[in-house]
Write a protein that holds these residues in place. Structure first.
Motif: not given
Length: 107
Positions: A96-100, A27-36, A44-49, A51-54
Protein backbone atom coordinates in the motif's frame (compact mmCIF):
# COMPACT_ATOMS: atom_id res chain seq x y z
CA UNK A 1 -6.00 -18.53 -6.49
CA UNK A 2 -3.84 -19.89 -9.28
CA UNK A 3 -4.33 -23.43 -8.05
CA UNK A 4 -8.11 -23.03 -7.87
CA UNK A 5 -8.24 -21.63 -11.39
CA UNK A 6 -6.17 -24.54 -12.68
CA UNK A 7 -8.46 -27.05 -10.94
CA UNK A 8 -11.58 -25.40 -12.37
CA UNK A 9 -10.37 -25.60 -15.97
CA UNK A 10 -11.47 -28.56 -18.08
CA UNK A 11 -8.92 -31.21 -18.96
CA UNK A 12 -6.61 -30.03 -21.68
CA UNK A 13 -4.80 -32.35 -24.07
CA UNK A 14 -1.80 -30.33 -25.17
CA UNK A 15 0.32 -27.45 -23.98
CA UNK A 16 -0.99 -25.17 -26.76
CA UNK A 17 -4.57 -25.68 -25.60
CA UNK A 18 -3.56 -25.01 -22.01
CA UNK A 19 -1.84 -21.75 -22.92
CA UNK A 20 -4.91 -20.58 -24.81
CA UNK A 21 -7.18 -21.41 -21.89
CA UNK A 22 -5.01 -20.07 -19.09
CA UNK A 23 -4.43 -16.58 -20.42
CA UNK A 24 -7.91 -15.09 -19.83
CA UNK A 25 -8.40 -16.89 -16.52
CA UNK A 26 -5.05 -15.97 -15.03
CA UNK A 27 -5.11 -12.28 -15.88
CA UNK A 28 -7.38 -11.25 -12.96
CA UNK A 29 -5.38 -13.50 -10.64
CA UNK A 30 -1.89 -12.28 -11.57
CA UNK A 31 -2.55 -8.69 -12.66
CA UNK A 32 -2.95 -7.09 -9.18
CA UNK A 33 0.32 -8.53 -7.94
CA UNK A 34 2.13 -7.47 -11.11
CA UNK A 35 0.68 -3.95 -10.91
CA UNK A 36 1.72 -3.62 -7.26
CA UNK A 37 5.24 -4.87 -7.95
CA UNK A 38 5.64 -2.70 -11.05
CA UNK A 39 4.24 0.36 -9.26
CA UNK A 40 6.58 -0.13 -6.31
CA UNK A 41 9.59 -0.74 -8.54
CA UNK A 42 8.99 2.28 -10.79
CA UNK A 43 7.64 4.45 -7.94
CA UNK A 44 4.38 4.95 -9.85
CA UNK A 45 1.86 5.45 -7.09
CA UNK A 46 -1.34 4.92 -9.15
CA UNK A 47 -0.14 1.48 -10.31
CA UNK A 48 0.92 0.62 -6.78
CA UNK A 49 -2.47 1.72 -5.45
CA UNK A 50 -4.42 -0.28 -8.07
CA UNK A 51 -2.34 -3.38 -7.45
CA UNK A 52 -2.76 -3.13 -3.71
CA UNK A 53 -6.49 -2.57 -4.08
CA UNK A 54 -6.74 -5.62 -6.36
CA UNK A 55 -4.89 -7.74 -3.80
CA UNK A 56 -7.32 -6.58 -1.13
CA UNK A 57 -10.29 -7.52 -3.30
CA UNK A 58 -8.76 -10.95 -3.94
CA UNK A 59 -8.35 -11.34 -0.19
CA UNK A 60 -12.03 -10.54 0.32
CA UNK A 61 -13.02 -13.11 -2.32
CA UNK A 62 -10.84 -15.73 -0.64
CA UNK A 63 -12.23 -14.81 2.78
CA UNK A 64 -15.80 -15.18 1.50
CA UNK A 65 -15.03 -18.54 -0.08
CA UNK A 66 -13.35 -19.89 3.05
CA UNK A 67 -16.19 -18.57 5.20
CA UNK A 68 -18.80 -20.29 3.03
CA UNK A 69 -16.87 -23.57 2.99
CA UNK A 70 -16.39 -23.65 6.75
CA UNK A 71 -20.08 -22.88 7.30
CA UNK A 72 -21.13 -25.74 4.98
CA UNK A 73 -18.62 -28.34 6.21
CA UNK A 74 -18.71 -28.84 9.95
CA UNK A 75 -15.62 -31.06 10.20
CA UNK A 76 -12.97 -28.73 8.77
CA UNK A 77 -12.32 -26.00 11.36
CA UNK A 78 -8.63 -25.99 10.31
CA UNK A 79 -9.61 -24.54 6.92
CA UNK A 80 -9.27 -21.01 8.33
CA UNK A 81 -5.56 -21.63 8.79
CA UNK A 82 -4.95 -23.89 5.78
CA UNK A 83 -6.49 -21.67 3.09
CA UNK A 84 -4.22 -18.76 2.12
CA UNK A 85 -6.88 -16.03 2.30
CA UNK A 86 -4.79 -13.93 4.66
CA UNK A 87 -1.76 -13.76 2.32
CA UNK A 88 -3.57 -11.36 0.00
CA UNK A 89 -4.31 -9.02 2.91
CA UNK A 90 -0.69 -9.12 4.07
CA UNK A 91 0.53 -8.35 0.54
CA UNK A 92 -2.06 -5.56 0.22
CA UNK A 93 -0.80 -3.97 3.44
CA UNK A 94 2.86 -4.30 2.49
CA UNK A 95 2.57 -2.68 -0.94
CA UNK A 96 0.00 0.00 0.00
CA UNK A 97 1.46 3.40 -0.93
CA UNK A 98 2.61 5.26 2.16
CA UNK A 99 2.25 9.03 2.44
CA UNK A 100 5.08 10.92 0.83
CA UNK A 101 7.38 12.81 3.19
CA UNK A 102 6.95 16.58 3.13
CA UNK A 103 9.39 18.39 0.86
CA UNK A 104 12.29 19.94 2.68
CA UNK A 105 12.56 23.69 2.45
CA UNK A 106 15.86 25.06 1.24
CA UNK A 107 17.32 27.67 3.58
Amino acid sequence: MLQLVLMALPDVRSLDDMGALLTPYLLPVVAPALLAILGTWTKTRPLQYLGSLGLGIQGLVWFGGVFMLTRMASKVPWLWVAAPWYLHFIACYLVWPRPLPPPEADS
